[in-house]
Every structure is written in structure tokens, then in C-alpha cells.
Scaffold this motif. Structure first.
Motif, mmCIF file in Angstrom:
data_model
loop_
_atom_site.group_PDB
_atom_site.id
_atom_site.type_symbol
_atom_site.label_atom_id
_atom_site.label_comp_id
_atom_site.label_asym_id
_atom_site.label_seq_id
_atom_site.Cartn_x
_atom_site.Cartn_y
_atom_site.Cartn_z
ATOM 1 N N GLU A 182 -33.619 -20.329 -49.152
ATOM 2 C CA GLU A 182 -32.568 -20.571 -50.146
ATOM 3 C C GLU A 182 -32.758 -19.746 -51.417
ATOM 4 O OE1 GLU A 182 -29.062 -21.545 -51.345
ATOM 5 O OE2 GLU A 182 -29.820 -22.149 -49.382
ATOM 6 N N ILE A 183 -33.977 -19.506 -51.830
ATOM 7 C CA ILE A 183 -34.222 -18.714 -53.045
ATOM 8 C C ILE A 183 -33.718 -17.279 -52.835
ATOM 9 C CG2 ILE A 183 -36.018 -17.715 -54.510
ATOM 10 C CD1 ILE A 183 -37.612 -20.313 -54.019
ATOM 11 N N LEU A 184 -34.033 -16.691 -51.679
ATOM 12 C CA LEU A 184 -33.555 -15.343 -51.387
ATOM 13 C C LEU A 184 -32.041 -15.307 -51.237
ATOM 14 C CD1 LEU A 184 -36.250 -13.997 -48.909
ATOM 15 C CD2 LEU A 184 -36.004 -13.512 -51.349
ATOM 16 N N ARG A 185 -31.474 -16.347 -50.623
ATOM 17 C CA ARG A 185 -30.021 -16.412 -50.475
ATOM 18 C C ARG A 185 -29.332 -16.377 -51.837
ATOM 19 N NH1 ARG A 185 -27.891 -18.234 -45.599
ATOM 20 N NH2 ARG A 185 -29.479 -18.593 -44.050
ATOM 21 N N LYS A 186 -29.877 -17.140 -52.789
ATOM 22 C CA LYS A 186 -29.289 -17.187 -54.126
ATOM 23 C C LYS A 186 -29.371 -15.810 -54.791
ATOM 24 C CE LYS A 186 -29.554 -19.540 -58.540
ATOM 25 N NZ LYS A 186 -30.266 -20.498 -59.371
ATOM 26 N N GLU A 187 -30.527 -15.153 -54.679
ATOM 27 C CA GLU A 187 -30.689 -13.824 -55.273
ATOM 28 C C GLU A 187 -29.734 -12.813 -54.642
ATOM 29 O OE1 GLU A 187 -34.652 -12.268 -55.869
ATOM 30 O OE2 GLU A 187 -35.436 -14.314 -55.823
ATOM 31 N N ILE A 188 -29.627 -12.861 -53.329
ATOM 32 C CA ILE A 188 -28.729 -11.936 -52.630
ATOM 33 C C ILE A 188 -27.289 -12.171 -53.068
ATOM 34 C CG2 ILE A 188 -27.756 -11.320 -50.377
ATOM 35 C CD1 ILE A 188 -30.561 -11.897 -49.203
ATOM 36 N N ARG A 189 -26.880 -13.431 -53.143
ATOM 37 C CA ARG A 189 -25.505 -13.733 -53.560
ATOM 38 C C ARG A 189 -25.225 -13.206 -54.961
ATOM 39 N NH1 ARG A 189 -26.380 -18.763 -50.739
ATOM 40 N NH2 ARG A 189 -26.857 -19.789 -52.704
ATOM 41 N N GLN A 190 -26.184 -13.328 -55.869
ATOM 42 C CA GLN A 190 -25.991 -12.830 -57.235
ATOM 43 C C GLN A 190 -25.926 -11.306 -57.261
ATOM 44 O OE1 GLN A 190 -29.284 -14.556 -59.317
ATOM 45 N NE2 GLN A 190 -28.204 -16.465 -59.756
ATOM 46 N N LEU A 191 -26.849 -10.652 -56.575
ATOM 47 C CA LEU A 191 -26.922 -9.192 -56.631
ATOM 48 C C LEU A 191 -25.841 -8.503 -55.816
ATOM 49 C CD1 LEU A 191 -30.796 -8.902 -56.406
ATOM 50 C CD2 LEU A 191 -29.387 -8.421 -58.408
ATOM 51 N N CYS A 192 -25.319 -9.173 -54.785
ATOM 52 C CA CYS A 192 -24.317 -8.551 -53.922
ATOM 53 C C CYS A 192 -22.897 -8.997 -54.250
ATOM 54 C CB CYS A 192 -24.621 -8.848 -52.455
ATOM 55 S SG CYS A 192 -26.082 -8.003 -51.876
ATOM 56 N N HIS A 193 -22.743 -9.771 -55.280
ATOM 57 C CA HIS A 193 -21.396 -10.172 -55.673
ATOM 58 C C HIS A 193 -20.624 -8.913 -56.066
ATOM 59 C CE1 HIS A 193 -18.099 -12.093 -57.752
ATOM 60 N NE2 HIS A 193 -18.443 -13.200 -57.118
ATOM 61 N N ALA A 229 -31.825 -1.956 -51.717
ATOM 62 C CA ALA A 229 -31.833 -0.497 -51.864
ATOM 63 C C ALA A 229 -30.704 0.125 -51.054
ATOM 64 C CB ALA A 229 -33.187 0.065 -51.422
ATOM 65 N N ILE A 230 -30.468 -0.392 -49.882
ATOM 66 C CA ILE A 230 -29.385 0.131 -49.058
ATOM 67 C C ILE A 230 -28.027 -0.202 -49.663
ATOM 68 C CG2 ILE A 230 -28.263 -0.070 -46.797
ATOM 69 C CD1 ILE A 230 -30.827 1.645 -46.841
ATOM 70 N N ILE A 231 -27.859 -1.436 -50.150
ATOM 71 C CA ILE A 231 -26.597 -1.814 -50.793
ATOM 72 C C ILE A 231 -26.318 -0.891 -51.975
ATOM 73 C CG2 ILE A 231 -25.402 -3.608 -52.123
ATOM 74 C CD1 ILE A 231 -25.455 -4.164 -49.141
ATOM 75 N N GLU A 232 -27.333 -0.651 -52.810
ATOM 76 C CA GLU A 232 -27.150 0.240 -53.955
ATOM 77 C C GLU A 232 -26.824 1.665 -53.496
ATOM 78 O OE1 GLU A 232 -30.324 0.090 -56.738
ATOM 79 O OE2 GLU A 232 -29.844 -1.944 -57.370
ATOM 80 N N SER A 233 -27.397 2.093 -52.397
ATOM 81 C CA SER A 233 -27.099 3.433 -51.884
ATOM 82 C C SER A 233 -25.646 3.523 -51.454
ATOM 83 C CB SER A 233 -27.998 3.746 -50.692
ATOM 84 O OG SER A 233 -29.342 3.747 -51.084
ATOM 85 N N PHE A 234 -25.142 2.450 -50.842
ATOM 86 C CA PHE A 234 -23.734 2.441 -50.436
ATOM 87 C C PHE A 234 -22.817 2.471 -51.648
ATOM 88 C CE2 PHE A 234 -24.825 0.027 -46.313
ATOM 89 C CZ PHE A 234 -24.965 1.218 -45.621
ATOM 90 N N VAL A 235 -23.169 1.702 -52.667
ATOM 91 C CA VAL A 235 -22.318 1.629 -53.855
ATOM 92 C C VAL A 235 -22.212 2.990 -54.518
ATOM 93 C CG1 VAL A 235 -22.136 0.660 -56.171
ATOM 94 C CG2 VAL A 235 -22.669 -0.830 -54.250
ATOM 95 N N SER A 236 -23.326 3.700 -54.602
ATOM 96 C CA SER A 236 -23.288 5.002 -55.254
ATOM 97 C C SER A 236 -22.899 6.115 -54.287
ATOM 98 C CB SER A 236 -24.635 5.315 -55.894
ATOM 99 O OG SER A 236 -25.648 5.390 -54.906
#
Length: 132
Positions: free
Chosen positions: A60-71, A124-131
Motif C-alpha cells: 500500500e505504501i508503494l501504491r500511494k507513492e505511485i498514484r501521487q507520482l503518476c497522476h 524512470a521509465i515513466i519520466e522517459s515517456f513524459v519527456s
């Protein structure tokens, strides 16, 4: 653990994963990834992540972080914060000189990350996609 092209592989070895990635590389590189499509996908992903049955191995802790960073708003903010209001535009910074600058994709992104940073490879992959 590998997550490749939307499928989860709990017991792959690096060679098996590279074979899948290599086979799909021409198709993958031949298609641009529109930012709006990525943001819509991120939103669907964080919505699914609210379901405990989706990727049950993620706590759940990782899920919360992912939801915040990938919003989508967080990803758009990061993009604009790092690259400006119009990140992929062609700019001429000095009118007296003929050079133009722009951020554009140049190829394949490869991240080698430590095993003790659970979210780092994914983010890192999500950020690579965004940029892109």
C-alpha cells in the motif's frame, strides 16, 4: 520481476526479457507516443492500482507513492517545470544567431537501477515517456 508490454513476468531472466524487447523494437520505435495518450494511460493505471487485486505484490505504501507520482497533473507539472510551458516547441533563443533548440526524442532509453530502490525503475521509465 519484469513488466513488459503490459504483461507481468514473475520469473523471467534478463535474456528472456531482452529477446521480447528486441523482437518488438522495430514496431515500438516506429510509432510516436503522444503525450495525451501517455497521460490517459497513467490515469487508467493509477485508477486500477486502487484495486488490491491488481498487482497484489505491490504494498500500500508503494501504491500511494505511485498514484501521487503518476497522476497526470503531477506528470504534466514535472514536464512543464523542467522544460517550460511549451516543452517540445522549436525555439530561437538569440535572434541574432541562426540556431534553434528543441527537446526531441533521440532513441531508446535504458535504465539500470539498484535493486534496493523499488520504484526507481518504474518511475524512470515513466519520466522517459513524459519527456519522450
Amino acid at each position: 520481476m519484469y513488466f513488459i508490454y503490459g504483461k507481468y513476468y514473475p520469473s523471467f531472466n534478463p535474456e528472456q526479457s531482452l529477446n521480447i524487447l528486441t523482437d518488438m523494437l522495430p514496431i515500438t520505435l516506429g510509432q510516436p507516443l503522444p503525450l495525451d495518450a501517455l497521460l490517459a494511460c497513467a490515469e487508467r493505471f493509477i485508477t486500477r492500482l486502487e484495486e488490491r487485486s491488481f498487482l497484489p505484490q505491490v504494498d500500500e505504501i508503494l501504491r500511494k507513492e505511485i498514484r501521487q507520482l503518476c497522476h497526470p497533473q503531477a506528470l504534466r507539472f514535472k514536464l512543464e517545470h523542467e522544460l517550460g510551458n511549451d516543452p517540445f516547441s522549436l525555439r530561437r533563443f538569440h535572434l541574432s544567431q541562426p540556431q534553434f533548440e528543441s527537446w526531441r526524442p533521440l532513441g531508446v532509453v535504458l535504465h539500470i537501477t539498484p535493486a534496493n530502490a523499488t520504484l526507481l525503475p518504474f518511475l524512470a521509465i515513466i519520466e522517459s515517456f513524459v519527456s519522450r
